[in-house]
Every structure is written in C-alpha cells, then in structure tokens.
Design an enzyme around this catalytic site. Structure first.
Site, mmCIF file in Angstrom:
data_model
loop_
_atom_site.group_PDB
_atom_site.id
_atom_site.type_symbol
_atom_site.label_atom_id
_atom_site.label_comp_id
_atom_site.label_asym_id
_atom_site.label_seq_id
_atom_site.Cartn_x
_atom_site.Cartn_y
_atom_site.Cartn_z
ATOM 1 N N GLU B 75 1.065 -1.105 -0.173
ATOM 2 C CA GLU B 75 0.102 0.051 0.017
ATOM 3 C C GLU B 75 0.662 1.123 -0.137
ATOM 4 O O GLU B 75 0.507 2.403 -0.563
ATOM 5 C CB GLU B 75 -0.837 0.187 1.271
ATOM 6 C CG GLU B 75 -2.257 -1.058 1.082
ATOM 7 C CD GLU B 75 -1.826 -2.273 1.594
ATOM 8 O OE1 GLU B 75 -0.579 -2.729 1.932
ATOM 9 O OE2 GLU B 75 -2.802 -3.349 1.839
ATOM 10 N N PHE B 137 -11.693 -7.072 14.324
ATOM 11 C CA PHE B 137 -10.388 -7.672 13.382
ATOM 12 C C PHE B 137 -9.959 -6.363 12.322
ATOM 13 O O PHE B 137 -10.822 -5.840 11.702
ATOM 14 C CB PHE B 137 -10.613 -8.803 12.660
ATOM 15 C CG PHE B 137 -9.771 -9.373 11.609
ATOM 16 C CD1 PHE B 137 -8.538 -9.634 12.060
ATOM 17 C CD2 PHE B 137 -9.919 -9.308 10.303
ATOM 18 C CE1 PHE B 137 -7.517 -10.087 11.376
ATOM 19 C CE2 PHE B 137 -8.970 -9.771 9.584
ATOM 20 C CZ PHE B 137 -7.769 -10.188 9.888
ATOM 21 N N GLN B 138 -9.065 -6.172 12.385
ATOM 22 C CA GLN B 138 -8.345 -5.097 11.391
ATOM 23 C C GLN B 138 -8.972 -3.656 11.436
ATOM 24 O O GLN B 138 -9.310 -3.006 10.525
ATOM 25 C CB GLN B 138 -8.316 -5.683 9.880
ATOM 26 C CG GLN B 138 -7.552 -6.733 9.708
ATOM 27 C CD GLN B 138 -7.509 -6.919 8.063
ATOM 28 O OE1 GLN B 138 -8.195 -6.817 7.495
ATOM 29 N NE2 GLN B 138 -6.165 -7.618 8.001
ATOM 30 N N LYS B 187 -17.673 -0.546 6.229
ATOM 31 C CA LYS B 187 -18.229 -1.577 5.319
ATOM 32 C C LYS B 187 -19.640 -1.828 5.163
ATOM 33 O O LYS B 187 -20.062 -1.680 4.076
ATOM 34 C CB LYS B 187 -17.455 -3.080 5.869
ATOM 35 C CG LYS B 187 -17.845 -4.200 4.991
ATOM 36 C CD LYS B 187 -16.945 -5.292 5.434
ATOM 37 C CE LYS B 187 -17.265 -6.444 4.534
ATOM 38 N NZ LYS B 187 -16.502 -7.976 4.893
ATOM 39 N N MET B 494 24.194 9.259 1.566
ATOM 40 C CA MET B 494 24.163 10.536 2.058
ATOM 41 C C MET B 494 24.404 10.403 3.653
ATOM 42 O O MET B 494 24.924 11.341 3.987
ATOM 43 C CB MET B 494 22.587 10.956 1.946
ATOM 44 C CG MET B 494 22.473 12.538 2.081
ATOM 45 S SD MET B 494 23.472 13.480 1.572
ATOM 46 C CE MET B 494 22.531 14.217 0.064
HETATM 47 C C1 LIG Z 1 12.769 6.034 4.837
HETATM 48 C C2 LIG Z 1 13.746 6.751 4.981
HETATM 49 N N1 LIG Z 1 14.991 6.061 6.024
HETATM 50 C C3 LIG Z 1 15.734 6.865 6.322
HETATM 51 C C4 LIG Z 1 16.270 8.070 5.574
HETATM 52 C C5 LIG Z 1 17.522 8.767 5.901
HETATM 53 N N2 LIG Z 1 18.444 8.699 4.806
HETATM 54 C C6 LIG Z 1 18.538 9.729 3.808
HETATM 55 S S1 LIG Z 1 19.270 9.496 2.597
HETATM 56 C C7 LIG Z 1 19.811 8.012 3.059
HETATM 57 C C8 LIG Z 1 20.789 7.209 2.255
HETATM 58 C C9 LIG Z 1 20.075 6.814 0.986
HETATM 59 O O1 LIG Z 1 21.071 5.764 0.532
HETATM 60 P P1 LIG Z 1 20.897 5.131 -0.878
HETATM 61 O O2 LIG Z 1 19.453 4.946 -1.344
HETATM 62 O O3 LIG Z 1 21.899 4.173 -1.174
HETATM 63 O O4 LIG Z 1 21.277 6.735 -1.903
HETATM 64 P P2 LIG Z 1 22.472 7.303 -1.834
HETATM 65 O O5 LIG Z 1 22.653 8.409 -0.766
HETATM 66 O O6 LIG Z 1 23.689 6.203 -1.682
HETATM 67 O O7 LIG Z 1 22.407 7.999 -3.248
HETATM 68 C C10 LIG Z 1 19.232 7.646 4.426
HETATM 69 C C11 LIG Z 1 19.404 6.290 5.146
HETATM 70 C C12 LIG Z 1 15.333 8.525 4.780
HETATM 71 N N3 LIG Z 1 15.381 9.687 3.976
HETATM 72 N N4 LIG Z 1 14.064 7.613 4.649
#
Ligand SMILES: Cc1ncc(C[n+]2csc(CCOP(=O)(O)OP(=O)(O)O)c2C)c(N)n1
Ligand SMILES: [Mg+2]
Lengths: 182, 610
Positions: B75, B137-138, B187, B494
């Site tokens: 979802e 439920f749910q 529902k 990042m």
């Molecule tokens: C759902 C979620 N969890 C954690 C983060 C924190 N976060 C921001 S950028 C990042 C790294 C992303 O890694 P990747 O998808 O490999 O992209 P890259 O930066 O390596 O290009 C994280 C963990 C986020 N933005 N969203």
C-alpha cells in the site's frame, strides 16, 4: 462536551512561557465529528502553549464555540491564528486580546471544614459572591464565577483551609459590543 | 441503470472535465456510488489493494472498465504512485486500500503528500460502523492516525453523506494549497443503498482559498522591486502547482532578475536561460546561495523557506527586503519575517505583477553573478572509475529535458537536481519535505500512467530501491516502459557523507550488503543489465531510452565514497559553505575560499543541527 482545564499555572513545557502575554482566542467551529480533537491536536503537534480550552454549543445547532487561552509572542500568536484558520472545520478565529471582551470562569471547590472554620469560609464566599452548593459535616462545596483573576483569588483564599477537590471550566469569552466603560 | 445522464464540470487546477454520469432517481449501494463519484471526478486510474473491509468496493470495480485499477504490491507503493501521478499530471492521485494494516501502510505516502503539497485522495476501508470501537479484526483509527498528516480527513457515518464527502475530498485535495485527503469507508455503509446524486459544486462555509492577491500588496511589491538593483527570484513548487511557469519567465525576463529554485521548483524556470542560478540550499549551487545572501530584494514565490533552503535562518537573505507570494497564508512569515506578503494563486498574482513592473538596472549584478558562476561552477572531475555524477549527467544529456525523472532520496537525488539541466515544469518528481526513501519506483510507476508524451525514468540509490522494490512486479505486470536506474554506491551514501564530514568517518551502519540487482530485476521479469565503466554509460542509457516494449533496468556500479558538493551544512550560513575539494581554484577577487577543514570545525563546534 469535553473540557480541559490545565490549571491557571499554565501548561508547563519547560520553556518559561509565563512571561509571555496571555491571549484569549474565540473560535467558531463546525460541530463535526473530530473537530475539537483537530484543534487540540494542532496545539499539541505544534507545541503551542495551552492554558485552557473550552467548547460548547452556540445559538446555532451545527456550530460550536471554543475558547482557548494561550500564551505566545506576536510571532507565535500569528502562527496560531493562521494555523487555526487553515483547518477546514474552523469558521472564524478571533484573537480577543485585541478587542474588548467579557470573560467568565467557573469553579466548583470542595473545602475541608470543621465547625470552627465553616463560618469563616462562608464569609469569604460572600465576599466573592460565591454560592454554597453542597454541604456535609466535613466539607463545603462552593461555586464561584467571574474573571479568571477573581476565580484565582478565591481559590487562593480557600487554600489554607484545605481544598479537597476542585473543578474549573476554563475561560469562556465573548467580544463586547458596548465599547464604553461598564 | 441509467435514468438520465448529466455532465458535470469540475474546475480545479485548470483541468476542466466533463464526464457522463449515472444520476438521479436510482438507488445504488455505497460501493456503486463510490465508483460513480470517481467517474464524475474524471478519475482514470486508482492504485489499490483489496482486503476484508473494502471487498464490497472491489466487487463494484469488477466488470467495469471506466476506472482502471492498478494492483500494487504494497500500500505504500499505492500512495507514492498516486503522488507520482499527481505530480506528473496536476490531477489528483487516487488510492483505495483496506482497513487496519492496509490503512497504516499508506501513512508514509500521505505524510509525504502533505509535506510536498500533492493532491491525493486516499480511500480506506473500515470495519462496519457498529463494530468501530470494539477492537474488531483489522480495526484501526486511521482517521485519528492521519489527522495531523492530512489536509483534511473524514469518516463516513451515513450513506447519504457519501457522495457529498467524496466531492469535498477531491475539492479540498486539489484547491488552495493541494494536499492529501483521506476518506474512511465503513463496510456496512458501503453496502447500504441510497439514491445517488453527485453534488455539482462544493459549498464549504469554512474553506474558501484566497486566489486573487490583494491589489494593494501587489502594487507595494512592484514598488519594492522597482527600487532594487540586486534582485533574486526564489521559486518553489507552488509555481508548478499553479502552472505559472510562463508568468514567471515573463517576470524574470522583464526585470532581468536571476532565478533560483528549490528542489520542487526545478523545471519551473529553464536552466538553459542565462538568468537561471539553478537550485539553492544545502546542496544548491554556490552562486545561488551567495546571490541570495547578497541580494537587496528577494521575491519568494510558491516556496516556504524550508530549513534545507535557508540554512541558518537569521542569515538568510539578511540584506534583502522580502516579498512572499504563496497560496497558504500560514507559510508566509512562518520562518522568516516578510516585508510584503501576498496571499493567493501564484499565476493570478504574477499576471498582475507583470503589468506593474518595468526593467531594472541589473547589469552589474548579473555580471557579478556570472563571476561567481565562473569561480564556483557546478562540476566534478571525471575519473577512471564510474561516478554517480557521470551517470546522471549522461541521463540529462541523452534526454535533453524530454523526460520525467523521478528520483529517490539521498546523494543521487541531489546529483540529479544538480547535474541534469531542468527545462520543463513537472519533469522532476522527488520527495523533498519528508525525504522518503523508496519513493522513486512507485512514484515513477504512477507518473507513467499519467504521462505518455515523454519517457519516465526512475533513479534510485541501492538503499532506497530496496524499500519499494516489490513494485517491480506491478511495473512488469503492466509492461510499463519505465527506465529503472539504480545508482549503486554500496552505501547509504548521504548518511555516509555526513559521517565522513562531520562524524570523524565513523561509518556506523551505512555499508550495504546488496543482492545481485540484475538477477532480482530479471527474476521479476524485467530486462536488466549492469554498467561498471564510464565508457559504457552513455550507450546503455541511450539503448534504454530507445527501448519501449516494457520496463528496463540498469544497475550502475559507481564510486563508493563520493560526496555531494557544494554543501551548506545544516543551520549554517554561506560563509560555511563547502565546495568540492577536488576543484579548489586559486583564490580570486580577494574572496576567501572556504575550506572543508573550516567547515568541519564549524560543524564540530555545534553538531546538533538536523
Ligand atoms: C525511509 C527513510 N529512512 C531513512 C532515511 C535517511 N536517509 C536519507 S538519505 C539515506 C541514504 C540513502 O541511501 P541510498 O538509497 O543508497 O542513496 P545514496 O545516498 O547512496 O545515493 C538515508 C538512510 C530516509 N530519508 N528515508
Ligand atoms: Mg547508495
């Protein structure tokens, strides 16, 4: 109707907000499922100070009036009013602080009594035009209405006798039409 | 079933629609009414997932062909798909899920849509009204859960309110500042019958977005602008939401005023125009951030002074008078005090403003800016090893602006913002406010259903790609000609960058141990390949762009420890900006070069910024 009174000593969120100006906001809101919680939730989510919040029916069946007492500087107050206005269910939002308005607060206070203290308590209640609404051998329950300051004052006067229980409505307010001195 | 037909018009977002609708006289079940309402709204596609609480609605979907239903695989994918569709087309995205876990799985996408002002309408099944409160439920209080993350939400408690509620939901989602609206459908209500009548218009006494800006304020803005010799236009997604790119261009060219955009503003002003400064903010161009810090008038349009844009907010455009145009009064003056606030629809306001302004003497200012552009251009050094920037720049070069690019969140997102030349509105779709990893694949899938005119490209990191990887199945099932590019740097890049720069290279839980992405894609039934050398990048991207028979997947294996520059560290000012250390130029014009070391020291002194 839910009513929350967070005591006159201000909801403390550790920010030392007590020096900030108190504002009374009057809101007309659709009497709809969840409208109250949306407004209360906004204050919680945004971390706005909330001293009291009351809600009740108005002259129109599908509209409720909420009165909120809060504190904040001009910047925060502007945000509060804008955010409240932004909610779909709010009809009007008015910061009464910039208007002349009438306000009332009501308290029910149950005081420990003994034959020695009872008459003194009744004397105090007369000064504040409070009513005795319940009496028992060991307690006396008073009802007082007035401005928040007046209600604060009677509570302060009664404290030394031992307050057993207390219930307070929080401020309700309406804009004054008559603009001269009353 | 037809008693008579009537055409309805809805006027939102300049998408006039008229559809034939069954109406009048006939009793229908709630589920049938639901379908008729979607038809009346001109909905072409619904992203959804069935379950016990919405099975009646799914029964009504069966055997009709007006509304296309796309079965997602999670979802969350449905909400992002709806967002992608909405961002790509300007029309509302629609989601249909069941109660309980179906509903809770939509939460991230709903929050994402709120933060980025995206019109989506989410319909959740709910247990029968009489069971609500019984821990059935749910059963979950999804209206309660989503109250702070929706623009508005509803629980339908009476079949007679159903059509009106749906009408309101679409109206609220798409008007004013767009946003997500959720409608919870018990529902039993959906099984009851009533006479279907779709209201022609919405009458809400409490909600009337201001569209026409206050003329006095517009005049005041024109006056302030006329005094300026160092103006900057700071432009956000509101310009795109309002379809006001032409008006913006007219204003910029008339004034000879440079334009910098936020992440969501990219594409609202063509970056091949010499007045373009590209993106501003944390990973914006050096010169856009400097220009904002030195400008004397800042004209903010459809932007909200987000902390990723402003850095230390007190120092942001501190020499400038500020004009702020936005549809949402609550964002004006929220983060930064404003001299001239104008509430209303950007397009309408700019149309009027354009009539009042005349060219400014900005030659000197533009010259200074072009010096800054030369001193600190956006660039990187090509090396023997493949770098993410190579891949992204090549995508830009090959597509020449004729594509919808949907990024995920992380380094590759910022490099996409930087190294693709953004030319058209709605050509970049990205999760900005919430920064939701896992956004790209489902959002690109959703965008594909709305846009057949240009190819749609999904760019993800190796981390985020795995957060909604299941939607590969949906993409393959519908043979969507999506280009799926994964930039694999082996890291949560990042976060690793922050750890490298500000946390003494203590790489805590950022190294990824990945599956063989090519095999995974192939297992889903998607043609896939891997690129590891700079020499292969362009050709494989070209091939992918030319392939139109269905989805295509490419994994780009790139340099592991690479950083996004420039970087304006969180809560800092332009004086603390870090530029690419590979490219430090000799000191020019007596201006100091801000070193990485100085930036690190500054940060170390106060690492508490988010
Ligand atoms: C759902 C979620 N969890 C954690 C983060 C924190 N976060 C921001 S950028 C990042 C790294 C992303 O890694 P990747 O998808 O490999 O992209 P890259 O930066 O390596 O290009 C994280 C963990 C986020 N933005 N969203
Ligand atoms: Mg990565």
């Amino acid at each position: 109707m839910p009513q929350i009174q967070v005591s006159h000593s201000a909801q403390s969120n550790g920010n030392g907000e007590l020096h900030l100006q108190k504002h009374t906001i009057s809101i007309l809101v659709e009497n709809k499922y969840g409208a109250f919680i949306r407004i209360a939730g906004l204050f919680a989510a945004k971390g706005y100070n909330l001293e009291s919040i009351t809600v009740g029916p108005t002259e129109e069946e599908d509209i409720s009036r909420m009165t909120i007492v809060t504190r904040g500087d001009d910047f925060v107050m502007e945000q509060i009013v804008k955010q409240l206005n932004r909610l779909i269910d709010t009809i009007t939002v008015l910061d009464l602080t910039f208007e002349s308005f009438v306000e009332r607060d009501l308290v029910l206070v149950k005081i420990n009594t003994s034959p020695e203290t009872r008459s003194e308590i009744i004397q105090i209640s007369e000064i504040f035009q409070a009513k005795v609404v319940d009496i028992s051998p060991r307690t006396l329950t008073l009802e007082a209405t007035g401005s928040q300051q007046k209600v604060d004052a009677i509570i302060m006067m009664l404290k030394p006798f031992g307050i057993k229980e207390l219930a307070r409505t929080g401020r309700v307010a309406l804009k004054r039409e008559f603009q001269g001195d009353v | 079933m037809f008693v008579h037909e009537q055409s309805l018009k809805s006027q939102r977002n300049g998408f006039p629609q008229s559809k034939q609708v069954m109406q009048g006289g006939k009793e229908m079940t709630g589920s049938e009414i639901f379908i008729q309402c979607l038809i009346a709204e001109g909905v072409e596609v619904v992203f959804g997932y069935p379950g016990g609480a919405n099975i009646g609605i799914y029964d009504a979907l069966y055997g009709q062909s007006t509304i296309k239903h796309i079965l997602v695989r999670h979802e969350q994918g449905a909400t992002h798909a709806a967002e992608g569709y909405a961002k790509a087309t300007g029309k509302p995205g629609v989601v249909l899920v069941t109660s309980g876990p179906g509903a809770t799985n939509t939460v991230t996408g709903i929050a994402d849509a709120l933060m980025d002002s995206i019109p989506i309408v989410v319909f959740t099944g709910q247990v029968p009204l009489k069971l609500i409160g019984n821990d059935a439920f749910q059963e979950i209080d999804i209206v309660g859960i989503t109250r702070p993350i929706t623009k508005h939400n509803y629980l339908v408690r009476d079949i007679r309110d159903l059509a009106k509620t749906i009408k309101e939901a679409f109206y609220i989602a798409t008007s004013g500042r767009p946003g997500p609206v959720l409608v919870d459908l018990p529902k039993d209500i959906m099984a009851q019958k009533t006479v279907f009548e779709y209201p022609e218009r919405v009458e809400l006494r409490t909600y009337k977005p201001v569209l026409d800006g206050h003329m006095m304020m517009i005049k005041k803005a024109a006056e302030v602008i006329s005094q300026s010799s160092r103006p900057v236009l700071y432009v956000g997604g509101g310009v795109i939401n309002s379809n006001a790119s032409d008006e913006l261009r007219e204003l910029a060219e008339k004034l000879k005023c440079p334009v910098t955009t936020t992440l969501h503003g990219l594409g609202s002003f063509p970056e091949d125009n010499p007045l373009s400064l590209g993106m501003l903010g944390m990973h914006g161009t050096w010169y856009s951030n400097i220009a904002v810090s030195k400008c004397d008038v800042l004209i903010a349009i459809g932007a909200r002074f987000d902390d990723r844009v402003t850095g230390k907010v007190e120092s942001f455009a501190s020499e400038a008078k500020k004009i702020h145009i936005d549809i949402d009064p609550a964002v004006i003056g929220k983060n930064v005090p404003v001299d001239v606030p104008i509430v209303g629809d950007v397009k309408r306001i700019l149309t009027r403003l354009n009539e009042l302004v005349s060219p400014l003497k900005t030659e000197e200012w533009l010259n200074t800016i072009s010096e800054w552009k030369q001193e600190h251009p956006l660039r990187y050094e090509q090396k023997k090893e493949l770098r993410a920037q190579d891949v992204i720049q090549t995508i830009g070069k090959v597509t020449k602006g004729n594509a919808v690019v949907v990024t995920d969140v992380g380094q590759h997102q910022m490099w996409s913002a930087q190294f693709i030349n953004w030319l058209h509105p709605r050509s970049l779709i990205s999760s900005g406010g919430l920064g939701t990893m896992g956004f790209s694949l489902p959002a690109a899938m959703g965008a594909s259903f709305g846009r057949k005119d240009v190819p749609v490209i999904s760019i993800s990191g190796d981390g985020g790609f795995q957060m909604n990887i299941q939607e590969l199945a949906t993409v393959v099932e519908h043979n969507i000609p999506l280009k799926i590019f994964v930039i694999n740097n082996g890291y949560l890049g990042m976060v690793r960058q922050w750890q490298e720069l500000f946390w003494q290279k203590r790489y805590s839980h950022v190294k990824l141990s990945n599956p063989d992405f090519v095999k995974v894609a192939e297992a889903y039934g998607c043609p896939a390949s891997r690129v590891t050398h700079p020499s292969e990048a362009e050709q494989s991207i070209r091939q992918a762009m030319e392939y139109n028979d269905g989805p295509v997947f490419i994994e780009f294996v790139v340099a592991e420890e690479d950083n996004v520059f420039p970087m304006l560290p969180a809560g800092k000012t332009v004086d603390d900006m870090l530029d690419n250390p590979e490219l430090f130029l000799p000191q020019t014009n007596g201006r100091t070069m801000f070193t990485l070391e100085k930036g690190k020291e500054n940060y170390a002194a106060n690492p508490s910024f988010a």
